[in-house]
Scaffold this active site. Structure first.
Site, mmCIF file in Angstrom:
data_model
loop_
_atom_site.group_PDB
_atom_site.id
_atom_site.type_symbol
_atom_site.label_atom_id
_atom_site.label_comp_id
_atom_site.label_asym_id
_atom_site.label_seq_id
_atom_site.Cartn_x
_atom_site.Cartn_y
_atom_site.Cartn_z
ATOM 1 N N LYS A 5 -16.197 -10.790 -18.152
ATOM 2 C CA LYS A 5 -16.072 -11.690 -17.008
ATOM 3 C C LYS A 5 -16.900 -12.939 -17.243
ATOM 4 O O LYS A 5 -17.974 -12.885 -17.869
ATOM 5 C CB LYS A 5 -16.559 -10.994 -15.738
ATOM 6 C CG LYS A 5 -15.766 -9.744 -15.360
ATOM 7 C CD LYS A 5 -14.341 -10.061 -14.982
ATOM 8 C CE LYS A 5 -13.660 -8.846 -14.357
ATOM 9 N NZ LYS A 5 -12.213 -9.091 -14.188
ATOM 10 N N ASP A 9 -12.266 -13.793 -18.431
ATOM 11 C CA ASP A 9 -11.636 -13.685 -17.113
ATOM 12 C C ASP A 9 -12.545 -14.279 -16.043
ATOM 13 O O ASP A 9 -13.630 -13.758 -15.787
ATOM 14 C CB ASP A 9 -11.366 -12.199 -16.814
ATOM 15 C CG ASP A 9 -10.567 -11.992 -15.539
ATOM 16 O OD1 ASP A 9 -10.296 -12.989 -14.836
ATOM 17 O OD2 ASP A 9 -10.220 -10.831 -15.253
ATOM 18 N N GLU A 65 -8.268 -16.142 -18.527
ATOM 19 C CA GLU A 65 -7.541 -15.498 -17.422
ATOM 20 C C GLU A 65 -7.995 -16.009 -16.061
ATOM 21 O O GLU A 65 -9.201 -16.120 -15.804
ATOM 22 C CB GLU A 65 -7.784 -13.988 -17.529
ATOM 23 C CG GLU A 65 -7.115 -13.148 -16.457
ATOM 24 C CD GLU A 65 -7.264 -11.652 -16.757
ATOM 25 O OE1 GLU A 65 -7.342 -11.262 -17.934
ATOM 26 O OE2 GLU A 65 -7.316 -10.869 -15.783
ATOM 27 N N GLU A 120 -2.195 -10.639 -12.101
ATOM 28 C CA GLU A 120 -2.672 -9.611 -11.168
ATOM 29 C C GLU A 120 -2.696 -10.104 -9.728
ATOM 30 O O GLU A 120 -2.627 -9.303 -8.804
ATOM 31 C CB GLU A 120 -4.066 -9.111 -11.580
ATOM 32 C CG GLU A 120 -5.151 -10.139 -11.417
ATOM 33 C CD GLU A 120 -6.519 -9.637 -11.877
ATOM 34 O OE1 GLU A 120 -6.799 -9.749 -13.082
ATOM 35 O OE2 GLU A 120 -7.284 -9.142 -11.045
ATOM 36 N N ASP A 140 1.026 -6.011 -12.953
ATOM 37 C CA ASP A 140 0.345 -4.905 -12.280
ATOM 38 C C ASP A 140 1.355 -4.374 -11.265
ATOM 39 O O ASP A 140 1.600 -5.032 -10.234
ATOM 40 C CB ASP A 140 -0.924 -5.391 -11.574
ATOM 41 C CG ASP A 140 -1.627 -4.261 -10.820
ATOM 42 O OD1 ASP A 140 -0.931 -3.357 -10.313
ATOM 43 O OD2 ASP A 140 -2.868 -4.293 -10.718
ATOM 44 N N HIS A 165 -2.435 -5.462 -16.068
ATOM 45 C CA HIS A 165 -3.692 -5.386 -15.328
ATOM 46 C C HIS A 165 -3.819 -3.976 -14.769
ATOM 47 O O HIS A 165 -2.914 -3.523 -14.050
ATOM 48 C CB HIS A 165 -3.701 -6.400 -14.177
ATOM 49 C CG HIS A 165 -4.865 -6.232 -13.255
ATOM 50 N ND1 HIS A 165 -4.763 -5.695 -11.996
ATOM 51 C CD2 HIS A 165 -6.186 -6.494 -13.448
ATOM 52 C CE1 HIS A 165 -5.954 -5.655 -11.432
ATOM 53 N NE2 HIS A 165 -6.840 -6.123 -12.286
HETATM 54 MG MG LIG Z 1 -8.426 -10.145 -14.237
#
Ligand SMILES: [Mg+2]
Length: 360
Positions: free
Chosen positions: A165, A194, A220, A246, A269, A296
């Site tokens: 992240k 992400d 992302e 997602e 997802d 996802h």
């Molecule tokens: Mg993500």
């Protein structure tokens, strides 16, 4: 096959405390299981949240969707998806409605598999294939040492890619963390980043330029999903591929991203997208636009669905593993996953493991 009943159960599954830039601290996964019965057969579906909204989703299913589909023909999955979408249109077009529709839709596909004695990948006309899996942390609050330890764990599992992240309050910390992870994994491991939608469009573009130095595999959700033009600009101006999916809650949203050339890796997802039916449409959109695909969470369902894609690059092995609650957790072998061979989705919850977490 006439649908006779739809029943749900609600669970609060504790998670190791984690977090990201967009959704904040996360310590609970809400799980709603759904059992659909038709002419002696059972279809199992589910939906999930990252801690909020689950009770409202259960209420939508129990009070609106269950009465709507009961008595209808379970074989007409596409027709039922359309019926659910249209009858919830006024309060829906995404959001909670998509999560509710998904639970019923997953159960309908599972039921079809039970009826035909075929696994999900075969139902959707795909051949089984091995798909590389990447390790995905929800690790923004972790101190650097803990972050690196987690990444090492992914590498020890033989995963060929890792995701971390980004979106710390001080962007320079992101740069330092990404640099340290790249140094740890070397050039032979793919590194995904992400941001969970935390930045405005300008910052997302500027930060993307800085982060490209570390040769990320994708970038992302750099900004909010509503700003499609900002994503299109990043596709044009950055060399790192832009990944989203997602937070897209219908096939229409995927189509818009493809039409506006605002995405390069389309991530499905089948829960947040509004069901297997919706994610399959998203995958077709990706094929028509020549996009790469990934997933996802939803590790078990996505192992089937990505088989139907022309270019599935990776399946996400998510930090929220359902493994402790499944009869047969997904196996990763040589860094890859395969779809299950049992009829239907192959996803079967272990009721005794779930029971202590049942809530109202
Ligand atoms: Mg993500």
């Amino acid at each position: 096959m006439k649908i006779e009943s739809v029943e749900t159960a609600y669970y609060r599954l504790p998670l190791e405390p984690m977090g990201d830039a967009g959704h904040g601290a996360i310590d609970t996964e809400e799980l709603i299981t759904l059992t659909l019965r038709a002419e002696g057969l059972t279809g199992n579906g589910y939906t999930y949240t990252i801690g909020r909204g689950g009770r409202a989703i259960k209420t939508l299913i129990d009070h609106d969707l269950a009465p709507l589909v009961t008595g209808e023909d379970a074989d007409d999955i596409e027709g039922l998806w359309d019926l659910m979408w249209r009858r919830l249109l006024y309060v829906g077009r995404g959001g909670l409605a998509s999560f509710a529709i998904a639970a019923v839709d997953v159960a309908l596909w599972d039921l079809r598999g039970e009826k035909e004695g075929r696994p999900l990948y075969a139902l959707i006309g795909a051949e089984p294939r091995e798909i590389p899996a990447y390790g995905s942390g929800v690790d923004l609050p972790k101190p650097l040492d803990d972050l690196l330890e987690q990444v090492e764990g992914f590498m020890e599992r033989g995963l060929p890619g890792v995701k971390v992240k980004i979106g710390r309050p001080d962007f320079e910390e992101d740069v330092q963390r990404v640099a340290a992870v790249r140094e740890l994994v070397g050039d032979g491991v793919d590194l995904m980043l992400d941001a969970n939608m935390v930045w405005n469009a300008e910052d997302a573009l500027e930060h993307g330029r800085r982060l490209e130095t570390f040769d990320p595999f994708w970038y992302e959700e750099p900004t909010i999903p509503e700003d499609v033009p900002a994503h299109a600009r990043m596709v044009t101006e950055l060399t790192v591929p832009i990944a989203v999916g997602e937070s897209l809650h219908s096939p229409y949203e995927f189509q818009r991203y493809a039409d506006e050339k605002a995405v390069e890796v389309l991530q499905i997802d089948p829960i947040t997208n509004g069901g297997i039916t919706a994610s399959l449409k998203a995958l077709r959109t990706a094929d028509e636009a020549g996009l790469q695909t990934s997933s996802h969470y939803t590790d078990e369902l996505s192992a089937h669905l990505l088989c139907a894609s022309n270019s599935p690059v990776y399946l996400e092995k998510h930090a929220f593993a359902l493994d402790p609650y499944l009869q047969e957790p997904q196996k990763v072998e040589n860094g890859k996953v395969r779809p299950t061979e049992t009829p239907g989705t192959g996803l079967r919850f272990d009721e005794s493991a779930l029971e202590p977490h049942r809530a109202g």
